[in-house]
Design a protein around this motif. Structure first.
Motif, PDB file in Angstrom:
ATOM      1  N   ALA A  88      12.453  -0.302   6.153  1.00  0.00           N
ATOM      2  CA  ALA A  88      12.053  -0.290   4.664  1.00  0.00           C
ATOM      3  C   ALA A  88      12.690  -1.144   3.780  1.00  0.00           C
ATOM      4  O   ALA A  88      12.016  -1.422   2.690  1.00  0.00           O
ATOM      5  N   HIS A  89      13.736  -1.846   4.041  1.00  0.00           N
ATOM      6  CA  HIS A  89      14.175  -3.072   3.025  1.00  0.00           C
ATOM      7  C   HIS A  89      13.173  -4.252   3.293  1.00  0.00           C
ATOM      8  O   HIS A  89      12.911  -4.658   2.416  1.00  0.00           O
ATOM      9  N   LEU A  90      12.792  -4.593   4.443  1.00  0.00           N
ATOM     10  CA  LEU A  90      11.788  -5.460   4.675  1.00  0.00           C
ATOM     11  C   LEU A  90      10.316  -4.962   4.073  1.00  0.00           C
ATOM     12  O   LEU A  90       9.881  -5.934   3.204  1.00  0.00           O
ATOM     13  N   LEU A  91      10.015  -3.752   3.964  1.00  0.00           N
ATOM     14  CA  LEU A  91       8.636  -3.580   3.378  1.00  0.00           C
ATOM     15  C   LEU A  91       9.136  -3.467   1.859  1.00  0.00           C
ATOM     16  O   LEU A  91       8.013  -3.761   1.191  1.00  0.00           O
ATOM     17  N   ALA A  92      10.057  -3.105   1.361  1.00  0.00           N
ATOM     18  CA  ALA A  92      10.340  -2.942  -0.021  1.00  0.00           C
ATOM     19  C   ALA A  92      10.554  -4.351  -0.812  1.00  0.00           C
ATOM     20  O   ALA A  92      10.222  -4.642  -2.030  1.00  0.00           O
ATOM     21  N   THR A  93      11.297  -5.210  -0.234  1.00  0.00           N
ATOM     22  CA  THR A  93      11.596  -6.352  -0.744  1.00  0.00           C
ATOM     23  C   THR A  93      11.005  -7.841  -0.376  1.00  0.00           C
ATOM     24  O   THR A  93      11.092  -8.550  -0.794  1.00  0.00           O
ATOM     25  N   GLY A  94      10.391  -7.487   1.022  1.00  0.00           N
ATOM     26  CA  GLY A  94       9.910  -8.646   1.383  1.00  0.00           C
ATOM     27  C   GLY A  94      10.814  -9.512   1.956  1.00  0.00           C
ATOM     28  O   GLY A  94      10.450 -10.493   2.777  1.00  0.00           O
ATOM     29  N   GLN A  95      11.944  -9.153   2.221  1.00  0.00           N
ATOM     30  CA  GLN A  95      13.059 -10.020   2.690  1.00  0.00           C
ATOM     31  C   GLN A  95      13.635  -9.247   4.179  1.00  0.00           C
ATOM     32  O   GLN A  95      13.877  -8.130   3.817  1.00  0.00           O
TER      33      GLN A  95
END
Lengths: 416, 95
Positions: free
Chosen positions: A378-385
């Motif tokens: 979810a972090h990757l999807l939301a922030t791109g990082q």
């Protein structure tokens, strides 16, 4: 509806007529911000944390079968964070911390039981190895205790301590490890995601990816085309099949892992006991059944069933370390298909195709990782990082020589 | 699973060690252009097909021959077994 003891009493006094379904059965919309492929534990956890932690609620989770019909329903329910390598251990410890607060967080009884996990050792070098691993765990904020033979005997008096080939010389004990009611994890995450507006679309198989000019713009499904700004694949076991729709080859082979359960017995196994030298691990469910398993069968397969030589191998391992279970009758055996990666470590990463993300390669360790997998994806999807604990779980790590090989067996997935 | 060995007849799969996709026979050479890329793909990437797959099995507890077994990964049905040596020679290799 919020679940609570008060609610149970209230509903009980009014004929249990007030309970509502835990999630909706929505029709797919034409477009979403994020489509997650696969409503298993990891996919649903991703949707839940996207909605709850990042406020992204225009999300669909599409699922070929029914939600929770894959490996979240076929595992042996163990949670632990007893890894060693820096790319792994902080991630699994994050998962353990999320497990510890999960039931309050998603307001669902997942029967999380921190009854401990014990890895047995049989020689001085193996004990040294466990000391090193235990120290690595402590440094990552996890808990670990190195036990001598007496310490193991206090926990598990019925083991075969004086086995001629594998005498038990000690063990590594993680008290915070344990077991969880696996299906309830999927249901809890599904309910929590649905409550926040996520559409969980079951019986909706992805049949193709819409990719133009190197950008993924949606998926084709058995219920029509659905567009999305981001497509997040989360289908461990079938990763190669789904990613081949995007023209990608993965560093993954699919293998089957078998599991077994006996009839219900009185309490005899205190926590989870693993006998790595003999390819055997065991725990006891709340109903009393002994839940156990061993190694993967060792050949590529997509069949959710294994073969008998492995059954024999697992049972021999059990008898070697725990002769007192020999008279227990086996009730059921089953198999789940694993994404076996080339170094035994998973992936949470972007792909070279714009808007297409990949989560998979969980080998046989996916269940314990469910909360952190969802959290980091979810972090990757939301922030791109990538999340700070998942920076090394990259798809291109083999090309860069940055594999995370806990077992040190190299690119031989059936040996992990 | 029973593997019908071309020389020894039907043998239990438990006598064998599994290596994986039969394309591993075709190792790239180090003197080719972009050899690093080719070795990366050879060593780490897999087709991982669901269906008929050709794969390498080593008869460790038998005559120690390498076999190419054509097996369905959805049903475990084995449809063809060849000596890996014959497969390699048919593709133009000397052994």
């Amino acid at each position: 509806m919020r679940y609570s003891a008060l609610q149970v009493i209230k509903q009980g006094l009014t004929g249990n007529k007030g309970w509502t379904p835990a999630w909706r059965e929505p029709e797919p919309k034409a477009e979403y911000d994020v489509i997650i492929i696969g409503a298993g534990g990891h996919g649903l956890a991703t949707a839940y944390y996207l909605a709850k932690e990042h406020g992204i609620t225009n999300v669909a989770v599409v699922e070929k079968g029914w939600l929770g019909s894959g490996n979240i329903g076929r595992n042996t329910t163990i949670i632990r964070s007893n890894y060693m390598l820096p790319g792994n251990e902080p991630f699994y410890e994050l998962s353990m911390k999320l497990w510890e607060g999960l039931e309050q967080d998603f307001n669902y009884n997942a029967m999380i039981s921190q009854r401990g996990i014990l890895n047995l050792c049989h020689s001085d070098p193996q004990r040294d190895g466990f000391a090193r691993r235990g120290n690595a765990m402590l440094m990552a904020g996890a808990d670990a205790v190195l036990l001598d033979t007496d310490g193991v005997r206090k926990l598990c008096p019925d083991l075969d301590f004086d086995n001629a080939r594998f005498p038990i010389t000690g063990g590594l004990w993680q008290k915070r490890g344990g077991t969880v009611r696996h299906d309830a994890v999927a249901w809890g995450y599904a309910r929590g995601a649905d409550e926040r507006g996520v559409d969980i679309i079951q019986n909706c198989e992805v049949t193709g990816m819409q990719i133009s000019n190197g950008v993924c713009t949606g998926v084709e499904t058995t219920r029509g085309k659905i567009s999305a700004k981001k497509v997040a694949v989360c289908v461990a076991g079938s990763s190669s099949r789904v990613m081949s729709m995007a023209g990608m080859r993965l560093p993954i082979e699919s293998h089957v892992l078998q599991a077994f359960v006996t009839e219900g017995l009185k309490p005899t196994i205190p926590g989870v006991v693993t006998f790595g030298a003999g390819h055997f691990y065991i725990s006891q469910s709340d109903k009393g059944g002994l839940v156990f398993g061993g190694d993967i069968d060792g050949y590529n397969t997509y069949a959710q069933r294994g073969n008998l030589p492995t059954v024999e191998d697992v049972c021999e391992g059990g008898m070697a370390v725990m002769p007192n279970i020999g008279r227990a009758r086996m009730l059921r055996m089953w198999g789940g298909v694993m994404d076996m990666s080339m170094d035994g470590t998973p992936f949470i990463d972007k792909t070279d195709i714009g808007g297409l993300y990949f989560n998979g390669g969980w080998c046989y360790g996916g269940f314990k990782a469910t909360p952190a997998s969802g959290w980091c994806y979810a972090h990757l999807l939301a922030t791109g990082q990538p999340h700070e604990t998942a920076t090394q779980l990259r798809l291109d790590r083999f090309k860069r020589g940055r594999m995370i090989d806990e077992k040190g067996v190299g690119a031989q997935p059936n040996l992990h | 699973m029973i593997i019908n060995h071309p020389l020894l007849g039907p043998r239990d799969a438990a006598e064998f060690v599994y290596l994986g996709d039969a394309s591993l026979i075709n190792r790239p050479t180090s003197d080719s252009d972009n050899a690093a890329e080719k070795f990366y793909e050879y060593l780490y990437l897999r087709d991982n097909v669901a269906g008929e797959m050709r794969e390498l099995w080593y008869h460790e507890q038998g005559d120690r021959s390498w076999l190419v077994v054509t097996r369905n990964t959805l049903t475990h049905e084995i449809s063809n077994v060849e000596l890996a040596r014959d497969v390699a020679r048919a593709s133009g290799r000397d052994r």
